[in-house]
Write an enzyme that holds these catalytic residues in place. Structure first.
Site, PDB file in Angstrom:
ATOM      1  N   GLU A 246     -10.995  -2.745  -1.257  1.00  0.00           N
ATOM      2  CA  GLU A 246      -9.992  -2.067  -2.089  1.00  0.00           C
ATOM      3  C   GLU A 246      -9.364  -3.141  -2.951  1.00  0.00           C
ATOM      4  O   GLU A 246      -8.480  -3.875  -2.499  1.00  0.00           O
ATOM      5  CB  GLU A 246      -8.912  -1.413  -1.214  1.00  0.00           C
ATOM      6  CG  GLU A 246      -9.414  -0.330  -0.298  1.00  0.00           C
ATOM      7  CD  GLU A 246      -9.930   0.873  -1.050  1.00  0.00           C
ATOM      8  OE1 GLU A 246      -9.763   0.970  -2.277  1.00  0.00           O
ATOM      9  OE2 GLU A 246     -10.537   1.729  -0.388  1.00  0.00           O
ATOM     10  N   CYS A 280      -1.738  -1.458  -6.680  1.00  0.00           N
ATOM     11  CA  CYS A 280      -3.072  -1.556  -7.287  1.00  0.00           C
ATOM     12  C   CYS A 280      -3.335  -0.448  -8.306  1.00  0.00           C
ATOM     13  O   CYS A 280      -4.051  -0.665  -9.272  1.00  0.00           O
ATOM     14  CB  CYS A 280      -4.146  -1.605  -6.206  1.00  0.00           C
ATOM     15  SG  CYS A 280      -4.024  -0.235  -5.065  1.00  0.00           S
TER      16      CYS A 280
HETATM   17  P1  NAD Z   1      -4.778 -14.047  -3.839  1.00  0.00           P
HETATM   18  O1  NAD Z   1      -5.987 -13.716  -4.594  1.00  0.00           O
HETATM   19  O2  NAD Z   1      -4.505 -15.459  -3.461  1.00  0.00           O
HETATM   20  O3  NAD Z   1      -4.695 -13.200  -2.475  1.00  0.00           O
HETATM   21  C1  NAD Z   1      -4.828 -11.810  -2.399  1.00  0.00           C
HETATM   22  C2  NAD Z   1      -4.762 -11.449  -0.917  1.00  0.00           C
HETATM   23  O4  NAD Z   1      -5.898 -11.986  -0.273  1.00  0.00           O
HETATM   24  C3  NAD Z   1      -3.575 -12.037  -0.164  1.00  0.00           C
HETATM   25  O5  NAD Z   1      -3.116 -11.073   0.764  1.00  0.00           O
HETATM   26  C4  NAD Z   1      -4.158 -13.255   0.567  1.00  0.00           C
HETATM   27  O6  NAD Z   1      -3.509 -13.543   1.799  1.00  0.00           O
HETATM   28  C5  NAD Z   1      -5.561 -12.827   0.837  1.00  0.00           C
HETATM   29  N1  NAD Z   1      -6.507 -13.917   0.849  1.00  0.00           N
HETATM   30  C6  NAD Z   1      -6.571 -14.956   0.004  1.00  0.00           C
HETATM   31  N2  NAD Z   1      -7.608 -15.741   0.306  1.00  0.00           N
HETATM   32  C7  NAD Z   1      -8.217 -15.174   1.383  1.00  0.00           C
HETATM   33  C8  NAD Z   1      -9.352 -15.500   2.160  1.00  0.00           C
HETATM   34  N3  NAD Z   1     -10.118 -16.565   1.892  1.00  0.00           N
HETATM   35  N4  NAD Z   1      -9.670 -14.691   3.189  1.00  0.00           N
HETATM   36  C9  NAD Z   1      -8.941 -13.600   3.458  1.00  0.00           C
HETATM   37  N5  NAD Z   1      -7.870 -13.236   2.753  1.00  0.00           N
HETATM   38  C10 NAD Z   1      -7.507 -14.013   1.734  1.00  0.00           C
HETATM   39  O7  NAD Z   1      -3.631 -13.554  -4.690  1.00  0.00           O
HETATM   40  P2  NAD Z   1      -2.096 -13.270  -4.509  1.00  0.00           P
HETATM   41  O8  NAD Z   1      -1.344 -14.291  -5.278  1.00  0.00           O
HETATM   42  O9  NAD Z   1      -1.667 -13.013  -3.107  1.00  0.00           O
HETATM   43  O10 NAD Z   1      -2.066 -11.918  -5.306  1.00  0.00           O
HETATM   44  C11 NAD Z   1      -2.540 -11.978  -6.627  1.00  0.00           C
HETATM   45  C12 NAD Z   1      -3.403 -10.856  -6.996  1.00  0.00           C
HETATM   46  O11 NAD Z   1      -3.937 -10.151  -5.903  1.00  0.00           O
HETATM   47  C13 NAD Z   1      -2.634  -9.813  -7.737  1.00  0.00           C
HETATM   48  O12 NAD Z   1      -2.540 -10.191  -9.065  1.00  0.00           O
HETATM   49  C14 NAD Z   1      -3.418  -8.602  -7.542  1.00  0.00           C
HETATM   50  O13 NAD Z   1      -4.402  -8.551  -8.557  1.00  0.00           O
HETATM   51  C15 NAD Z   1      -4.095  -8.796  -6.250  1.00  0.00           C
HETATM   52  N6  NAD Z   1      -3.570  -7.968  -5.165  1.00  0.00           N
HETATM   53  C16 NAD Z   1      -4.095  -6.740  -5.044  1.00  0.00           C
HETATM   54  C17 NAD Z   1      -3.637  -5.902  -4.046  1.00  0.00           C
HETATM   55  C18 NAD Z   1      -4.222  -4.531  -3.885  1.00  0.00           C
HETATM   56  O14 NAD Z   1      -3.592  -3.672  -3.284  1.00  0.00           O
HETATM   57  N7  NAD Z   1      -5.445  -4.276  -4.353  1.00  0.00           N
HETATM   58  C19 NAD Z   1      -2.641  -6.337  -3.178  1.00  0.00           C
HETATM   59  C20 NAD Z   1      -2.128  -7.634  -3.323  1.00  0.00           C
HETATM   60  C21 NAD Z   1      -2.614  -8.446  -4.328  1.00  0.00           C
END
Ligand code: NAD
Length: 476
Positions: A246, A280
């Protein structure tokens, strides 16, 4: 209120240990500490999930449903206190935080019931043959959930996995661990056997690499950003494990010439700034017919300017802070870049104060297509207003990006609705309102916005494997 102690939950035991600070995004105060799991504990979490699976898969579906429904009821009864935990760690207004918990309860309750209806089928065969298609739970699941909806995002995964008869190792966000702990506690208090749910926190990369490679883990489900989703999907592919992803979106909203621009603007402002745009399916590109643009823009900017931004515990706040420093910095960069390329700021564009991650609800108009915010999910309180004159152009713009999560349209024409619903490439399409999914509906994206569905009858499918059983009997 006091923030609860955050612990790991492995094999039915809550484990406290040192880790990283958890911050209140409204004032940057340290409110708690999230434990960091060790490799040995992670191994134990997977073993516990394997043992939990053996118990849970053998539990009759109606008994499983009873336990899951009890957890959903506890969640509902605790919505106010869990909502406070979410507001403290994530920032959203308290009423929205409470709604998130109630929504999680509804999703879980629906999944619980649906778990009783995971029917197979009987295939007619020769007189001595009994042939069936049966659905078995896939096995222990590794789930990863984000900080934007700490309880409902994790609730969706727990509800689906448990209803299908799977056990789970959940790695919830380290930035908002309280909402996930409170959710898991409801399942513990509901009498879920030990090992069926395990909750871990720590280094996301280390945990995901370990869990995805662990032979006992049979499915990976992730909610978060596209880049992390692609990274995890590659790790899973190397192990031939299925994924549910998702991921993000960049939702277009098509406001046609026959729509009421003021009513559409009012609904749009509410939807755009919910959870400070950190949703999202948040509407992002408002594509307005040129004959209605000025009226829509004026109403949209006026209502946006009037929004009250403040601490989520202040009942008059309509929008809280952003959830973390990264989002605040991203908003500032998006605005500077768009303005440099020629976008007009109708309102907002600046950080509010210098403590807490508050950012003004922002409206940008006539944003050039090459601006960063026109191409990357803003995941924050920025609305982009653009003009169109022809429906073919608007469909091209709606489909321009690799995202395909949600889209919205405002029109009175059934023909326009038919054309848009068939041509816009998304997993969720809403007309004349911004309603999200309901427990009965499958939720998920196309293109880079992900694969697989959560919710609805389809939501349980990922947690099941299909087996064909053909049985030759001696006498008919
Ligand atoms: P990010 O890409 O660093 O992380 C996104 C999520 O993934 C976080 O919860 C993080 O803990 C997890 N994550 C990161 N690296 C991981 C790994 N190697 N293994 C497992 N989980 C991992 O970004 P962020 O700064 O937390 O959020 C930025 C972007 O993420 C937002 O701009 C948005 O596009 C997206 N986001 C989307 C949703 C959604 O509901 N689809 C939710 C939160 C963030």
């Amino acid at each position: 209120m006091t923030y609860p102690e955050i612990r790991l939950f492995i094999d039915g035991a809550w484990i406290a240990q040192a880790g990283d600070p958890v911050l209140n995004p409204a004032n940057e105060d340290v409110i708690g500490e999230v434990p960091c799991i060790t490799p040995a504990q992670l191994e134990e979490a997977v073993s516990a999930a394997s043992r939990g699976f053996e118990i849970w898969r053998r539990t009759a579906p109606d008994k499983r449903a009873e336990t899951i429904l009890r957890a959903a009821q506890l969640l509902r009864a605790r919505a106010r206190e869990i909502g406070e935990v979410i507001t403290l760690e994530q920032g959203k207004p308290i009423a929205d935080a409470k709604s998130e918990v109630l929504r999680a309860s509804e999703l879980i309750a629906w999944d619980a019931e649906e778990g009783r209806r995971t029917y197979g089928r009987v295939i007619p065969g020769g007189v001595n043959f009994r042939q069936q298609v049966v659905r078995d739970p896939i096995g222990p699941v590794a789930a990863f959930t984000p900080w934007s909806a700490p309880t409902s995002s994790a609730g969706r995964k727990l509800g689906g996995a448990l209803a299908a008869g799977c056990s789970i190792v959940l790695k919830a966000s380290e930035e908002t661990p309280g909402g996930a702990c409170a959710l898991v506690k409801c399942f513990e208090d509901a009498g879920l056997p030990r090992g069926v749910i395990n909750l871990v926190f720590g280094d996301p990369d280390e945990i995901s690499r370990y869990l995805i490679a662990a032979p006992a883990i049979r499915l990976i489900t992730f909610t978060g950003s596209v880049p992390v989703g692609i990274h995890l999907a590659k790790l899973a592919a190397a192990e031939m494990k299925p994924v549910v992803m998702e991921l993000g979106g960049h939702s277009p909203v098509i406001i046609c010439a026959d729509a009421d621009p003021r009513a559409a603007a009012e609904a749009s402002v509410k939807a755009k700034f919910r959870n400070a745009g950190q949703v999202c399916i948040s509407p992002t590109r408002f594509l307005v017919h040129q004959s209605r643009f000025d009226e829509f823009a004026e109403a949209f900017a006026g209502r946006t300017k009037a929004l009250r931004v403040g601490d989520g515990f202040d009942h008059s706040s309509q929008m809280g802070p952003l959830a973390n420093q990264r989002r605040l910095q991203a908003m500032q960069e998006f605005v500077v870049d768009a303005q440099r390329r020629g976008a007009k700021i109708l309102t907002g564009g600046e950080r509010i104060g210098n403590r807490g991650y508050f950012f003004e609800p922002t409206v940008l108009a006539d944003v050039p297509a090459e601006s960063k915010v026109m191409n990357v999910e803003p995941f924050g309180p920025i609305a982009l207003l653009l003009r169109f004159s022809d429906l073919s152009d608007v469909v091209r713009e709606a489909n321009r990006l690799p995202y395909g999560l949600a889209a919205y349209a405002f029109t009175k024409s059934a023909e326009t609705v038919a054309r848009l619903t068939s041509q816009v490439e998304v997993g969720h399409f809403a007309v004349n309102h911004f309603g999200g999914g309901i427990p009965e509906s499958p939720f998920g994206g196309v293109k880079n916005s992900g694969m697989g569905r959560e919710g609805g009858s389809e939501g349980l499918e990922a947690y099941q494997v299909i087996k064909f059983v053909t049985h030759r009997v001696e006498a008919a």
